[in-house]
Design a protein around this motif. Structure first.
Motif, PDB file in Angstrom:
ATOM      1  N   GLU A 198       7.654  14.072  15.294  1.00  0.00           N
ATOM      2  CA  GLU A 198       6.825  14.639  14.224  1.00  0.00           C
ATOM      3  C   GLU A 198       6.607  13.661  13.060  1.00  0.00           C
ATOM      4  OE1 GLU A 198       5.356  17.538  14.448  1.00  0.00           O
ATOM      5  OE2 GLU A 198       6.313  18.175  16.319  1.00  0.00           O
ATOM      6  N   ASN A 199       7.052  12.414  13.224  1.00  0.00           N
ATOM      7  CA  ASN A 199       6.839  11.350  12.222  1.00  0.00           C
ATOM      8  C   ASN A 199       7.624  11.561  10.933  1.00  0.00           C
ATOM      9  OD1 ASN A 199       4.907   9.944  13.871  1.00  0.00           O
ATOM     10  ND2 ASN A 199       3.409  11.511  13.310  1.00  0.00           N
ATOM     11  N   PHE A 200       8.809  12.143  11.054  1.00  0.00           N
ATOM     12  CA  PHE A 200       9.670  12.337   9.889  1.00  0.00           C
ATOM     13  C   PHE A 200      10.832  11.340   9.866  1.00  0.00           C
ATOM     14  CE2 PHE A 200       7.950  16.776   9.840  1.00  0.00           C
ATOM     15  CZ  PHE A 200       7.416  16.716   8.554  1.00  0.00           C
ATOM     16  N   GLU A 201      10.673  10.198  10.543  1.00  0.00           N
ATOM     17  CA  GLU A 201      11.784   9.245  10.610  1.00  0.00           C
ATOM     18  C   GLU A 201      12.195   8.718   9.232  1.00  0.00           C
ATOM     19  OE1 GLU A 201       7.991   6.987  11.821  1.00  0.00           O
ATOM     20  OE2 GLU A 201       8.904   8.932  12.190  1.00  0.00           O
ATOM     21  N   MET A 202      11.260   8.714   8.271  1.00  0.00           N
ATOM     22  CA  MET A 202      11.598   8.242   6.919  1.00  0.00           C
ATOM     23  C   MET A 202      12.520   9.218   6.192  1.00  0.00           C
ATOM     24  SD  MET A 202      10.003   5.328   6.644  1.00  0.00           S
ATOM     25  CE  MET A 202       9.798   4.933   4.902  1.00  0.00           C
ATOM     26  N   ARG A 203      12.598  10.457   6.693  1.00  0.00           N
ATOM     27  CA  ARG A 203      13.440  11.480   6.054  1.00  0.00           C
ATOM     28  C   ARG A 203      14.628  11.894   6.931  1.00  0.00           C
ATOM     29  NH1 ARG A 203      11.603  14.943   1.646  1.00  0.00           N
ATOM     30  NH2 ARG A 203       9.669  14.151   0.742  1.00  0.00           N
ATOM     31  N   GLU A 204      14.855  11.160   8.000  1.00  0.00           N
ATOM     32  CA  GLU A 204      15.981  11.467   8.872  1.00  0.00           C
ATOM     33  C   GLU A 204      17.295  11.164   8.156  1.00  0.00           C
ATOM     34  OE1 GLU A 204      17.314  10.688  13.524  1.00  0.00           O
ATOM     35  OE2 GLU A 204      15.850   9.372  12.552  1.00  0.00           O
ATOM     36  N   ARG A 222       0.846  -1.197   0.000  1.00  0.00           N
ATOM     37  CA  ARG A 222       0.000   0.000   0.000  1.00  0.00           C
ATOM     38  C   ARG A 222       0.883   1.248   0.000  1.00  0.00           C
ATOM     39  NH1 ARG A 222      -2.673  -2.715   3.961  1.00  0.00           N
ATOM     40  NH2 ARG A 222      -2.207  -1.107   5.524  1.00  0.00           N
ATOM     41  N   TYR A 223       1.359   1.603  -1.167  1.00  0.00           N
ATOM     42  CA  TYR A 223       2.277   2.718  -1.328  1.00  0.00           C
ATOM     43  C   TYR A 223       1.596   4.037  -0.961  1.00  0.00           C
ATOM     44  CZ  TYR A 223       5.586   5.805  -3.772  1.00  0.00           C
ATOM     45  OH  TYR A 223       6.481   6.787  -4.096  1.00  0.00           O
ATOM     46  N   ILE A 224       0.383   4.247  -1.481  1.00  0.00           N
ATOM     47  CA  ILE A 224      -0.414   5.429  -1.155  1.00  0.00           C
ATOM     48  C   ILE A 224      -1.855   4.959  -0.972  1.00  0.00           C
ATOM     49  CG2 ILE A 224      -1.263   7.671  -1.948  1.00  0.00           C
ATOM     50  CD1 ILE A 224       1.313   7.786  -3.704  1.00  0.00           C
ATOM     51  N   ASP A 225      -2.436   5.248   0.177  1.00  0.00           N
ATOM     52  CA  ASP A 225      -3.801   4.815   0.481  1.00  0.00           C
ATOM     53  C   ASP A 225      -4.456   5.924   1.291  1.00  0.00           C
ATOM     54  OD1 ASP A 225      -6.148   3.502   0.956  1.00  0.00           O
ATOM     55  OD2 ASP A 225      -5.267   1.853   2.102  1.00  0.00           O
ATOM     56  N   LEU A 226      -5.104   6.880   0.591  1.00  0.00           N
ATOM     57  CA  LEU A 226      -5.636   8.074   1.228  1.00  0.00           C
ATOM     58  C   LEU A 226      -7.114   8.255   0.876  1.00  0.00           C
ATOM     59  CD1 LEU A 226      -2.687  10.486   0.374  1.00  0.00           C
ATOM     60  CD2 LEU A 226      -3.046   9.263   2.529  1.00  0.00           C
ATOM     61  N   ARG A 227      -7.887   8.743   1.846  1.00  0.00           N
ATOM     62  CA  ARG A 227      -9.323   8.911   1.648  1.00  0.00           C
ATOM     63  C   ARG A 227      -9.813  10.212   2.265  1.00  0.00           C
ATOM     64  NH1 ARG A 227     -11.319   2.835   3.527  1.00  0.00           N
ATOM     65  NH2 ARG A 227      -9.970   1.665   2.091  1.00  0.00           N
ATOM     66  N   ALA A 279       7.775  10.196   1.357  1.00  0.00           N
ATOM     67  CA  ALA A 279       8.552  10.056   0.127  1.00  0.00           C
ATOM     68  C   ALA A 279      10.046  10.119   0.441  1.00  0.00           C
ATOM     69  CB  ALA A 279       8.181  11.147  -0.870  1.00  0.00           C
ATOM     70  N   PRO A 280      10.873   9.402  -0.300  1.00  0.00           N
ATOM     71  CA  PRO A 280      12.322   9.458  -0.056  1.00  0.00           C
ATOM     72  C   PRO A 280      12.861  10.865  -0.255  1.00  0.00           C
ATOM     73  CG  PRO A 280      11.754   7.626  -1.510  1.00  0.00           C
ATOM     74  CD  PRO A 280      10.522   8.472  -1.394  1.00  0.00           C
ATOM     75  N   SER A 281      13.865  11.211   0.517  1.00  0.00           N
ATOM     76  CA  SER A 281      14.489  12.522   0.371  1.00  0.00           C
ATOM     77  C   SER A 281      15.180  12.632  -0.975  1.00  0.00           C
ATOM     78  CB  SER A 281      15.515  12.748   1.491  1.00  0.00           C
ATOM     79  OG  SER A 281      14.902  12.723   2.760  1.00  0.00           O
ATOM     80  N   SER A 282      15.066  13.807  -1.584  1.00  0.00           N
ATOM     81  CA  SER A 282      15.797  14.068  -2.820  1.00  0.00           C
ATOM     82  C   SER A 282      17.233  14.448  -2.465  1.00  0.00           C
ATOM     83  CB  SER A 282      15.148  15.218  -3.602  1.00  0.00           C
ATOM     84  OG  SER A 282      13.829  14.892  -3.963  1.00  0.00           O
TER      85      SER A 282
END
Length: 280
Positions: free
Chosen positions: A252-258, A180-185, A208-211
């Protein structure tokens, strides 16, 4: 009372659906997809068994056209159904039963199937198709822009209420544990598509991955960063800047961009500054 578009990205191997309806919580009914298998939008007196059944048929090697033919042939209420599908190879198919309320119809093209019922006119489907074909970028962005174009072209004749987007990709979900890459409602809103796009932008910011070109050493602006972390309550005399920044990312839930020590994602940093502005 629904319009949707099903699409495929052959480069990223993504399958997705975007949908809007004058119906509460349309995202719980219309979209169904499995990475590597296909995607389905079932609507107009939706038969929610179409999604799982289509995946099973795709697994048997049937094409998109064959799957729709089999699904509808076995459904005694097929005249009331509308469905769009994309198979594992990105081949599309769309079906509109003769009993669907006007305006109802669909259009297929390379890697997409667009369809709708109880629409103002056919311009909604045409706008979705044209926009999907011409828009660049990610599959999610193309689906959302197509949905927005459909609304601007007329949309559901009864109005707006809910919208959703589902994009699946192998190991694309949080932590790589599901597809489930993107699942928004957006379940109930006066302008659900615009709200869905706003939430999608947030989803991209968080997950999303950091650029690489948006990652810099924060040592160049340490003083400014420290002030922001202090205002937000993350930095005091007991912590270093690195510890405070780590706490900020995790809270703040930014661990994917740390980033590695000494570096920060500038998109996260810009968001931090907007928080500081609101806090003052």
């Amino acid at each position: 009372m629904t319009f949707s578009i099903v699409g495929y990205d052959p480069k990223e191997k993504e399958w997705g659906i975007a949908v809007q309806s004058k119906f509460l919580g349309v995202g719980s009914v219309v979209p169904f997809a499995i990475a590597g298998v296909g995607a389905v939008a079932t609507q107009s007196y939706a038969n929610t068994t179409y999604g799982p059944k289509a995946m099973e048929l795709f697994g048997q090697g049937l094409s998109a056209e064959d799957v729709i033919e089999k699904l509808t042939a076995e459904d005694p209420d097929r005249a009331l159904r509308q469905v769009g599908v994309i198979d594992a190879s990105g081949r599309p198919a769309s079906f509109t039963g003769e009993g669907c309320y006007d305006w109802a119809g669909g259009k297929t093209g390379e890697h997409y199937a667009a369809q709708g019922n109880i629409l103002v006119d056919e311009n909604t489907v045409e706008a979705m198709a044209t926009t999907f074909e011409k828009t660049e970028g990610t599959l999610a962005n193309r689906l959302l822009q197509a949905l927005l174009a459909g609304q601007h072209a007329g949309g559901d004749s009864r109005g707006q209420q809910s919208a959703a987007i589902l994009v699946v990709k192998e190991k694309g979900g949080y932590g790589g544990f599901n597809d489930r890459y993107i699942d928004l409602r957006v379940d109930d809103h006066p302008t659900p598509i615009e709200e869905l796009i706003r939430i999608y932008d947030l989803q991209q910011l968080y997950f999303a991955p950091s650029s690489p070109d948006r990652v810099e050493a924060w040592t160049d602006f340490r003083e400014e960063l420290n002030k922001h972390l202090e205002v937000l309550g993350y930095l005091d005399h007991t912590k270093t800047t690195e510890q405070a920044l780590r706490d900020y990312h995790h809270t703040e839930n930014f661990e994917m961009r740390e980033q590695k020590p000494g570096f920060v994602d500038l998109d996260v940093y810009e968001y931090m500054k907007t928080q500081v502005t609101r806090a003052k």
